[in-house]
Design a protein around this motif. Structure first.
Motif, mmCIF file in Angstrom:
data_model
loop_
_atom_site.group_PDB
_atom_site.id
_atom_site.type_symbol
_atom_site.label_atom_id
_atom_site.label_comp_id
_atom_site.label_asym_id
_atom_site.label_seq_id
_atom_site.Cartn_x
_atom_site.Cartn_y
_atom_site.Cartn_z
ATOM 1 N N GLY A 38 0.799 -1.220 0.000
ATOM 2 C CA GLY A 38 0.000 0.000 0.000
ATOM 3 C C GLY A 38 0.827 1.264 0.000
ATOM 4 N N GLU A 39 2.029 1.206 0.543
ATOM 5 C CA GLU A 39 2.868 2.397 0.660
ATOM 6 C C GLU A 39 3.740 2.656 -0.580
ATOM 7 O OE1 GLU A 39 1.862 0.597 4.547
ATOM 8 O OE2 GLU A 39 2.747 -0.212 2.726
ATOM 9 N N ILE A 40 3.767 1.738 -1.526
ATOM 10 C CA ILE A 40 4.639 1.833 -2.698
ATOM 11 C C ILE A 40 3.783 1.937 -3.953
ATOM 12 C CG2 ILE A 40 6.501 0.687 -3.984
ATOM 13 C CD1 ILE A 40 7.236 1.591 -1.089
ATOM 14 N N HIS A 41 3.926 3.068 -4.686
ATOM 15 C CA HIS A 41 3.014 3.339 -5.794
ATOM 16 C C HIS A 41 3.660 3.421 -7.169
ATOM 17 C CE1 HIS A 41 0.015 3.998 -2.751
ATOM 18 N NE2 HIS A 41 0.836 4.835 -2.139
ATOM 19 N N ASN A 42 4.994 3.344 -7.249
ATOM 20 C CA ASN A 42 5.618 3.449 -8.563
ATOM 21 C C ASN A 42 6.914 2.625 -8.612
ATOM 22 O OD1 ASN A 42 7.860 5.111 -7.580
ATOM 23 N ND2 ASN A 42 6.364 6.775 -7.484
ATOM 24 N N ARG A 43 7.451 2.492 -9.800
ATOM 25 C CA ARG A 43 8.640 1.674 -10.019
ATOM 26 C C ARG A 43 9.855 2.202 -9.235
ATOM 27 N NH1 ARG A 43 9.957 -2.235 -13.638
ATOM 28 N NH2 ARG A 43 12.184 -2.555 -13.987
ATOM 29 N N THR A 44 10.017 3.514 -9.168
ATOM 30 C CA THR A 44 11.153 4.105 -8.461
ATOM 31 C C THR A 44 11.121 3.719 -6.983
ATOM 32 O OG1 THR A 44 11.198 5.953 -10.009
ATOM 33 C CG2 THR A 44 12.355 6.257 -7.919
ATOM 34 N N ALA A 45 9.961 3.845 -6.370
ATOM 35 C CA ALA A 45 9.824 3.462 -4.960
ATOM 36 C C ALA A 45 10.043 1.962 -4.797
ATOM 37 C CB ALA A 45 8.452 3.857 -4.436
ATOM 38 N N ALA A 46 9.542 1.169 -5.746
ATOM 39 C CA ALA A 46 9.714 -0.285 -5.689
ATOM 40 C C ALA A 46 11.187 -0.653 -5.787
ATOM 41 C CB ALA A 46 8.908 -0.950 -6.802
ATOM 42 N N GLU A 47 11.929 0.011 -6.672
ATOM 43 C CA GLU A 47 13.371 -0.270 -6.819
ATOM 44 C C GLU A 47 14.134 0.056 -5.540
ATOM 45 O OE1 GLU A 47 15.490 -1.793 -8.806
ATOM 46 O OE2 GLU A 47 13.927 -2.347 -10.232
ATOM 47 N N SER A 48 13.673 1.057 -4.778
ATOM 48 C CA SER A 48 14.367 1.417 -3.541
ATOM 49 C C SER A 48 14.238 0.314 -2.488
ATOM 50 C CB SER A 48 13.832 2.739 -2.984
ATOM 51 O OG SER A 48 12.537 2.574 -2.425
ATOM 52 N N LEU A 49 13.288 -0.596 -2.666
ATOM 53 C CA LEU A 49 13.083 -1.696 -1.724
ATOM 54 C C LEU A 49 13.992 -2.893 -1.990
ATOM 55 C CD1 LEU A 49 9.184 -1.821 -1.661
ATOM 56 C CD2 LEU A 49 10.677 -0.965 0.143
ATOM 57 N N ARG A 50 14.596 -2.934 -3.158
ATOM 58 C CA ARG A 50 15.359 -4.116 -3.567
ATOM 59 C C ARG A 50 16.392 -4.512 -2.514
ATOM 60 N NH1 ARG A 50 17.816 -5.022 -9.550
ATOM 61 N NH2 ARG A 50 18.256 -7.230 -9.298
ATOM 62 N N GLY A 51 16.353 -5.774 -2.135
ATOM 63 C CA GLY A 51 17.284 -6.306 -1.143
ATOM 64 C C GLY A 51 16.795 -6.194 0.291
ATOM 65 N N ALA A 52 15.689 -5.494 0.512
ATOM 66 C CA ALA A 52 15.156 -5.331 1.875
ATOM 67 C C ALA A 52 14.475 -6.616 2.329
ATOM 68 C CB ALA A 52 14.170 -4.167 1.919
ATOM 69 N N ASP A 53 14.626 -6.934 3.605
ATOM 70 C CA ASP A 53 13.972 -8.098 4.195
ATOM 71 C C ASP A 53 12.642 -7.693 4.812
ATOM 72 O OD1 ASP A 53 15.983 -9.947 3.588
ATOM 73 O OD2 ASP A 53 17.078 -9.516 5.438
ATOM 74 N N LEU A 54 11.629 -8.534 4.619
ATOM 75 C CA LEU A 54 10.332 -8.367 5.280
ATOM 76 C C LEU A 54 10.349 -9.253 6.517
ATOM 77 C CD1 LEU A 54 7.869 -8.706 2.267
ATOM 78 C CD2 LEU A 54 8.767 -6.616 3.281
ATOM 79 N N THR A 55 10.117 -8.671 7.680
ATOM 80 C CA THR A 55 10.170 -9.456 8.910
ATOM 81 C C THR A 55 8.870 -9.372 9.693
ATOM 82 O OG1 THR A 55 11.113 -7.636 10.203
ATOM 83 C CG2 THR A 55 12.671 -9.122 9.123
ATOM 84 N N LEU A 56 8.648 -10.406 10.486
ATOM 85 C CA LEU A 56 7.516 -10.478 11.403
ATOM 86 C C LEU A 56 8.032 -10.902 12.764
ATOM 87 C CD1 LEU A 56 4.789 -12.543 9.469
ATOM 88 C CD2 LEU A 56 4.686 -10.128 10.076
ATOM 89 N N GLU A 57 7.402 -10.402 13.813
ATOM 90 C CA GLU A 57 7.722 -10.887 15.154
ATOM 91 C C GLU A 57 6.636 -11.890 15.523
ATOM 92 O OE1 GLU A 57 8.207 -9.268 19.647
ATOM 93 O OE2 GLU A 57 9.233 -8.154 18.052
ATOM 94 N N LEU A 58 7.062 -13.113 15.869
ATOM 95 C CA LEU A 58 6.135 -14.198 16.168
ATOM 96 C C LEU A 58 6.373 -14.740 17.561
ATOM 97 C CD1 LEU A 58 6.561 -16.103 12.783
ATOM 98 C CD2 LEU A 58 4.717 -14.536 13.397
ATOM 99 N N ASP A 59 5.330 -15.279 18.151
ATOM 100 C CA ASP A 59 5.423 -15.947 19.445
ATOM 101 C C ASP A 59 5.933 -17.360 19.192
ATOM 102 O OD1 ASP A 59 4.821 -17.637 21.662
ATOM 103 O OD2 ASP A 59 3.383 -16.164 22.383
ATOM 104 N N ARG A 60 7.159 -17.635 19.622
ATOM 105 C CA ARG A 60 7.811 -18.918 19.343
ATOM 106 C C ARG A 60 7.009 -20.100 19.877
ATOM 107 N NH1 ARG A 60 11.263 -22.833 20.144
ATOM 108 N NH2 ARG A 60 13.058 -22.976 18.794
ATOM 109 N N GLU A 61 6.513 -20.004 21.095
ATOM 110 C CA GLU A 61 5.782 -21.119 21.694
ATOM 111 C C GLU A 61 4.489 -21.410 20.936
ATOM 112 O OE1 GLU A 61 5.345 -20.638 25.907
ATOM 113 O OE2 GLU A 61 7.496 -20.304 26.168
ATOM 114 N N GLU A 62 3.805 -20.369 20.506
ATOM 115 C CA GLU A 62 2.565 -20.546 19.751
ATOM 116 C C GLU A 62 2.852 -21.160 18.383
ATOM 117 O OE1 GLU A 62 -0.462 -17.390 17.954
ATOM 118 O OE2 GLU A 62 -0.291 -17.268 20.150
#
Length: 192
Positions: free
Chosen positions: A74-98
């Protein structure tokens, strides 16, 4: 009174690849075993990316084509902005026990960093610094006791045990892999 143990773990769900098209869609190198559950519309990810990239992205669409994943945020609307993301990791914080209710001996790759690598007879070989993913097999990256960077194939016969709770990985490396004269390893980033 002691503070509660934080059993949360931050996991990498994917790494952003090339921009695809003009409207901000990107390819995604999936780093999760359950992309259908993690990559859903509305999911929010923390982003480990370059300066200027939003710290959090909201997934608005996904699609697969010839086995490859493509996503839009939703925050990225064009190719230039998309190219700036290249190589970035998407992370989540999860409850290990669950997450691991059914298999308490399971672990996430991110939990391997910092674990001691030792042989069955107790000899310390080094410390895990990361895990690299390759098509044929994953490689456990180990900083050897002598400072060299060693790549250990992460297969059951060479790494039969991972013990997160006790902080070690049991290894049966092939002969010579951790020997100083092995020219295929690196010392502090330099060949040698």
């Amino acid at each position: 009174m002691s503070s509660p143990v934080n059993r949360n773990v931050t996991v990498v769900v994917g790494t952003i690849g090339k921009a695809h098209g003009l409207k901000g869609e990107v390819s995604l190198m999936v780093r999760t075993d359950i992309p259908e559950e993690r990559l859903v519309r509305g999911a929010e990810f923390d982003v480990d990316g370059p300066e200027g990239v939003p710290a959090r992205l909201t997934l608005t669409s996904t699609r697969t084509q010839q086995g490859r994943w493509y996503v839009k945020f939703g925050e990225i609307h064009n190719r230039t902005a998309a190219e700036s993301l290249r190589g970035a990791d998407l992370t989540l914080e999860l409850d290990r026990e669950e997450e691991f209710e059914e298999d308490p001996d399971a672990w996430y790759p991110e939990e391997l960093k910092g674990l001691e690598v030792r042989t069955e007879d107790g000899r310390v070989l080094g410390t895990v610094t990361g895990l690299d993913h390759y098509p044929a097999q994953d490689l456990l990256i180990v900083r050897g006791a002598d400072g060299r960077r060693v790549m250990l194939p992460f297969v059951e016969e060479l790494v039969p045990e991972v013990d997160i709770d006790n902080g070690f990985v049991l290894a049966n490396p092939p002969g010579g892999l951790f020997d100083p004269e092995n020219a295929l390893s690196e010392r502090d980033g330099a060949e040698g």
